[in-house]
Scaffold this motif. Structure first.
Motif, PDB file in Angstrom:
ATOM      1  N   GLN A 110     -10.990  -1.365  -4.064  1.00  0.00           N
ATOM      2  CA  GLN A 110     -12.219  -0.684  -3.700  1.00  0.00           C
ATOM      3  C   GLN A 110     -13.109  -0.415  -4.907  1.00  0.00           C
ATOM      4  O   GLN A 110     -14.313  -0.658  -4.884  1.00  0.00           O
TER       5      GLN A 110
ATOM      6  N   ASN B 151      -1.907  -1.702  -3.962  1.00  0.00           N
ATOM      7  CA  ASN B 151      -3.347  -1.509  -3.786  1.00  0.00           C
ATOM      8  C   ASN B 151      -3.633  -0.029  -3.490  1.00  0.00           C
ATOM      9  O   ASN B 151      -2.725   0.752  -3.247  1.00  0.00           O
ATOM     10  N   LYS B 152      -4.909   0.317  -3.531  1.00  0.00           N
ATOM     11  CA  LYS B 152      -5.359   1.681  -3.249  1.00  0.00           C
ATOM     12  C   LYS B 152      -4.805   2.667  -4.284  1.00  0.00           C
ATOM     13  O   LYS B 152      -4.369   3.784  -3.958  1.00  0.00           O
TER      14      LYS B 152
ATOM     15  N   GLN C  75       0.847  -1.190   0.000  1.00  0.00           N
ATOM     16  CA  GLN C  75       0.000   0.000   0.000  1.00  0.00           C
ATOM     17  C   GLN C  75       0.879   1.235   0.000  1.00  0.00           C
ATOM     18  O   GLN C  75       1.997   1.211   0.520  1.00  0.00           O
TER      19      GLN C  75
ATOM     20  N   SER D 252      -6.968  -1.006  -7.569  1.00  0.00           N
ATOM     21  CA  SER D 252      -7.811  -0.498  -6.488  1.00  0.00           C
ATOM     22  C   SER D 252      -8.864  -1.556  -6.211  1.00  0.00           C
ATOM     23  O   SER D 252      -9.797  -1.741  -7.006  1.00  0.00           O
TER      24      SER D 252
END
Length: 337
Positions: free
Chosen positions: A243, A205-206, A181, A241
């Motif tokens: 999310q 990620n993110k 991250q 991502s």
């Protein structure tokens, strides 16, 4: 012509090899039974399954990385895409254990289950406590991967992620994904820990955080350039991502490419790379399990780690669970005579 009826152990193995989902929980419970008599039967069952699936079965994918990197959310995103492809899916989540009770810590288990909440019964989920393996895998994790790998198309393993035993999951799966991250800390410390030497795919990620994610990707790429590619595979670094789902198709494409690369020989006339990788994982598992059970004193009773390694090298095609049973019997016999 008369033939003997299969034992209950053989019958259960046959049900797993026939991809009977109803037998999975029974087989996993049998594999986790630590009573001596039950343990011997479980090893026989697992050896029978392993002998039929050692070079095939499911694509085994591992997710590891520091806490907070978003592994559980990424797991859910991957499962949705894999389900859209029509694949059957098994998931193993290795939870941290309480230092007092030995049980799995509820927070991590709830996060994993929340990530799978929208799948209903479409995904088989198995949660395991790491027990006394800090950051690593319970011994039963290998049995669980084997059983699920015989029944489902893809098996995903999400680890505790406290940064101690990435090597254990690397030996257990075919494709290891390291989840990072943005702003995760000093890259130098990551390099010193040897973490970047193990993954087949590195994921930042993110990615929705923007420049911070892109910067961290560049740092990881620079770090990977200083490491030796694992088995000659050039480890890609991808932005995703979990999310919002961006980058997930590209991540699965990279995993598919790695799977195809493993199925090719490293050189003309050589076996597929997958064969060598799984054999290495088998050997390390047997050595680790024997050391964990009997200690150095037990291993010395049959000639030490060198003799164990020689025995494994002489049996390249034998199931690991069968070898574990044989060597355990030799050690116990030597210790009692």
């Amino acid at each position: 012509m008369w033939s003997p009826r299969p034992t209950l152990t053989e019958h259960l193995a046959q049900r797993i090899l026939a991809r009977e989902r109803a037998a999975v929980a029974i087989a996993l419970n049998a594999a986790d039974d630590a009573r001596p008599g039950a343990r011997r039967k479980a090893l026989q069952m697992l050896a029978q399954i392993e002998s039929q699936t050692a070079q095939g079965g499911a694509h085994r994918i591992g997710l590891t990385g520091a806490p907070g990197a978003g592994k559980s959310t990424l797991l859910g995103a991957l499962l949705r895409r894999l389900q859209e492809r029509g694949e059957t899916l098994g998931v193993i989540a290795v939870d941290p254990s309480s230092p007092h009770s030995g049980g799995a810590l509820l927070g991590d288990r709830l996060r994993a289950r929340t990530a799978l909440g929208n799948f209903g019964g479409a995904v088989f989920f198995r949660s395991l406590a790491a027990r006394d393996r800090l950051g690593g895998l319970a011994e039963s994790a290998r049995a669980a991967v084997l059983v699920l790998g015989a029944v489902f198309d893809t098996v995903l393993v999400e680890t505790v992620g406290v940064g101690q035993n990435e090597g254990e999951v690397a030996d257990l799966v075919d494709t290891l994904i390291y989840v990072a991250q943005p702003g995760a800390g000093d890259l130098l410390q990551t390099l010193k820990a040897g973490v970047l030497e193990l993954p087949d795919l590195v994921v930042v990620n993110k990615a929705d955080l923007g420049p911070a994610a892109t910067q961290h990707q560049s740092e990881l790429q620079a770090g990977l350039a200083l490491t030796e590619p694992r088995g000659g595979w050039p480890t890609p670094t991808l932005l995703v991502s979990a999310q919002n789902g961006s980058g997930i198709p590209e991540l699965l494409q990279a995993a598919d490419r790695h799977r195809a690369w493993l199925q090719e020989p490293a050189s003309p006339g050589a076996p597929p790379r997958l064969t060598a990788r799984r054999q290495t994982g088998r050997d390390r598992y047997v050595q680790s399990a024997l050391l964990h059970r009997y200690g150095h004193y037990g291993l010395e009773a049959i000639g030490g780690a060198t003799q164990v390694a020689a025995h494994l090298a002489q049996s390249p095609n034998a199931p690991g669970f069968q070898l574990l049973q044989q060597l355990s019997a030799r050690i116990e016999s030597a210790l009692t005579t």
